[in-house]
Design a protein around this motif. Structure first.
Motif, short mmCIF file in Angstrom:
data_model
loop_
_atom_site.label_atom_id
_atom_site.label_comp_id
_atom_site.label_asym_id
_atom_site.label_seq_id
_atom_site.Cartn_x
_atom_site.Cartn_y
_atom_site.Cartn_z
N LEU A 1 -5.81 7.63 13.55
CA LEU A 1 -6.59 7.64 12.32
C LEU A 1 -7.32 6.30 12.24
O LEU A 1 -6.69 5.25 12.28
CB LEU A 1 -5.66 7.81 11.11
N GLN B 1 -4.83 3.36 13.05
CA GLN B 1 -3.46 3.71 12.68
C GLN B 1 -2.97 4.86 13.56
O GLN B 1 -3.39 6.00 13.39
CB GLN B 1 -3.35 4.09 11.20
N TYR C 1 -9.60 -0.54 10.98
CA TYR C 1 -8.21 -0.54 11.42
C TYR C 1 -7.94 0.76 12.17
O TYR C 1 -8.52 1.80 11.86
CB TYR C 1 -7.24 -0.62 10.24
N TRP D 1 0.34 -5.64 9.16
CA TRP D 1 1.10 -4.62 8.44
C TRP D 1 2.54 -4.50 8.92
O TRP D 1 2.83 -4.69 10.11
CB TRP D 1 0.42 -3.26 8.61
N LEU E 1 -4.16 0.69 -2.33
CA LEU E 1 -3.59 -0.57 -2.80
C LEU E 1 -2.78 -0.32 -4.07
O LEU E 1 -3.28 0.23 -5.05
CB LEU E 1 -4.70 -1.57 -3.07
N LEU F 1 -9.40 3.77 10.11
CA LEU F 1 -9.57 3.44 8.70
C LEU F 1 -10.61 2.35 8.52
O LEU F 1 -10.66 1.39 9.28
CB LEU F 1 -8.24 2.96 8.11
N GLY G 1 -2.18 12.27 5.64
CA GLY G 1 -3.58 12.63 5.82
C GLY G 1 -4.56 11.83 4.97
O GLY G 1 -5.76 12.13 4.97
N LYS G 2 -4.07 10.82 4.27
CA LYS G 2 -4.92 10.01 3.40
C LYS G 2 -4.94 8.57 3.86
O LYS G 2 -4.05 8.12 4.60
CB LYS G 2 -4.43 10.08 1.94
N GLY G 3 -5.92 7.81 3.38
CA GLY G 3 -5.94 6.39 3.65
C GLY G 3 -4.98 5.65 2.73
O GLY G 3 -4.59 6.16 1.68
N PRO G 4 -4.57 4.44 3.10
CA PRO G 4 -3.66 3.66 2.25
C PRO G 4 -4.34 3.29 0.93
O PRO G 4 -5.54 2.97 0.91
CB PRO G 4 -3.38 2.40 3.08
N TYR H 1 -9.92 -2.17 -0.01
CA TYR H 1 -9.80 -0.79 -0.43
C TYR H 1 -10.18 0.12 0.74
O TYR H 1 -11.22 -0.07 1.35
CB TYR H 1 -10.69 -0.53 -1.64
N PHE H 2 -9.31 1.08 0.99
CA PHE H 2 -9.45 1.90 2.19
C PHE H 2 -10.09 3.26 1.90
O PHE H 2 -9.89 3.85 0.83
CB PHE H 2 -8.08 2.13 2.84
N GLY H 3 -10.83 3.73 2.88
CA GLY H 3 -11.34 5.08 2.85
C GLY H 3 -10.28 6.07 3.34
O GLY H 3 -9.18 5.66 3.71
N PRO H 4 -10.62 7.36 3.39
CA PRO H 4 -9.66 8.38 3.79
C PRO H 4 -9.40 8.40 5.29
O PRO H 4 -8.43 9.02 5.74
CB PRO H 4 -10.32 9.69 3.34
N TYR I 1 0.84 -1.19 0.00
CA TYR I 1 0.00 0.00 0.00
C TYR I 1 0.88 1.24 0.00
O TYR I 1 1.97 1.26 0.57
CB TYR I 1 -0.91 0.02 1.23
N PRO J 1 -1.23 0.31 10.22
CA PRO J 1 -2.57 0.07 10.78
C PRO J 1 -2.64 -1.23 11.59
O PRO J 1 -1.92 -2.19 11.30
CB PRO J 1 -3.45 -0.01 9.54
#
Lengths: 111, 117
Positions: free
Chosen positions: B88, B37, B35, A101, A46, B90, A41-44, B107-110, A36, B43
């Motif tokens: 954070l 983080q 998750y 992770w 893929l 997730l 400030g953003k999500g991971p 697939y992750f959100g913000p 990833y 995470p």
């Protein structure tokens, strides 16, 4: 046995160079290994993933190399660009979908 | 197609309070995972839900709970907030649960940035 160890912690590469990040795992039940990319400030997001039945997978400038016997896998970023500067995480999971992770690698591409 | 959406974006709470975080998965995805983080770390898995049932739980205290609704959206609840819950949060969605002919891709959100003061 559930850990995924990632190295290096940080990496500086010149523009156009090859960035290489390594991960190692212990649990032989893992059968899915994604990478990833995460910007501040953003999500991971893929990037690319591999299953243990193949030794290499390439998508554009990104390649995963997988060594099942050594329980190691790595991400290679060819022709690294400033826009690739981000934190990269390797992960692993088995059939329960629970991603384990690595600690992350902060990659900086110098122009 | 919209990706995974999470709300709120940011949240500031006081120790001892309760918080609810929300997630809407990608259309067609039936599995949602949560998750945590912490800054500077990878995470940590909290929960996984599939078809409204809890299918996995990470090493988190009972103060953390979650549920999934018939439309596959999900909520994460945290009670009696501690300073260490600042992180954070997730949400990730995937097509389905292992054992079915679906992929593992998540697939992750913000994320929702929770600050506990």
């Amino acid at each position: 046995q559930q850990q995924v160890k990632q190295s290096p912690q940080s990496l500086i590469v010149q523009k156009g160079g090859i960035s290489i990040i390594n991960c190692a795992y212990e649990n032989t039940a893992f059968d899915y290994f994604p990478w990833y990319q995460q910007f501040p400030g953003k999500g991971p997001a893929l990037l690319i993933a591999i299953r243990p039945d193949v030794s290499e997978k390439k998508e554009g400038r990104f390649t995963i190399s997988f060594n099942k016997s050594a329980k190691q896998f790595s991400l290679h970023i060819m022709d690294s660009q400033p826009g690739d500067s981000a934190t990269y995480f390797c992960a692993a999971s088995n059939s329960n979908y629970q991603l384990i992770w690595g600690a992350g690698t902060k990659l900086i591409i110098k122009p | 197609d919209a990706g995974v959406t999470q709300s709120p974006t940011h949240l500031i709470k006081t120790r001892g309070q309760q918080v609810t975080l929300r997630c809407s998965p990608i259309s067609g995805h039936k599995s949602v995972s949560w998750y945590q983080q912490v800054l500077g770390q990878g995470p940590q898995f909290i929960f996984q839900y599939y078809e409204k049932e809890e299918r996995g739980r990470g090493n988190f205290p009972d103060r953390f709970s979650a549920r999934q609704f018939p439309n596959y959206s999900s909520e994460l609840n945290v009670n009696a907030l501690l300073l260490g819950d600042s992180a954070l949060y997730l949400c990730a969605s995937s097509l389905g649960f292992p054992g079915l002919a679906v992929t593992y891709e998540q697939y992750f959100g913000p994320g929702t940035r929770l600050t506990v003061t």
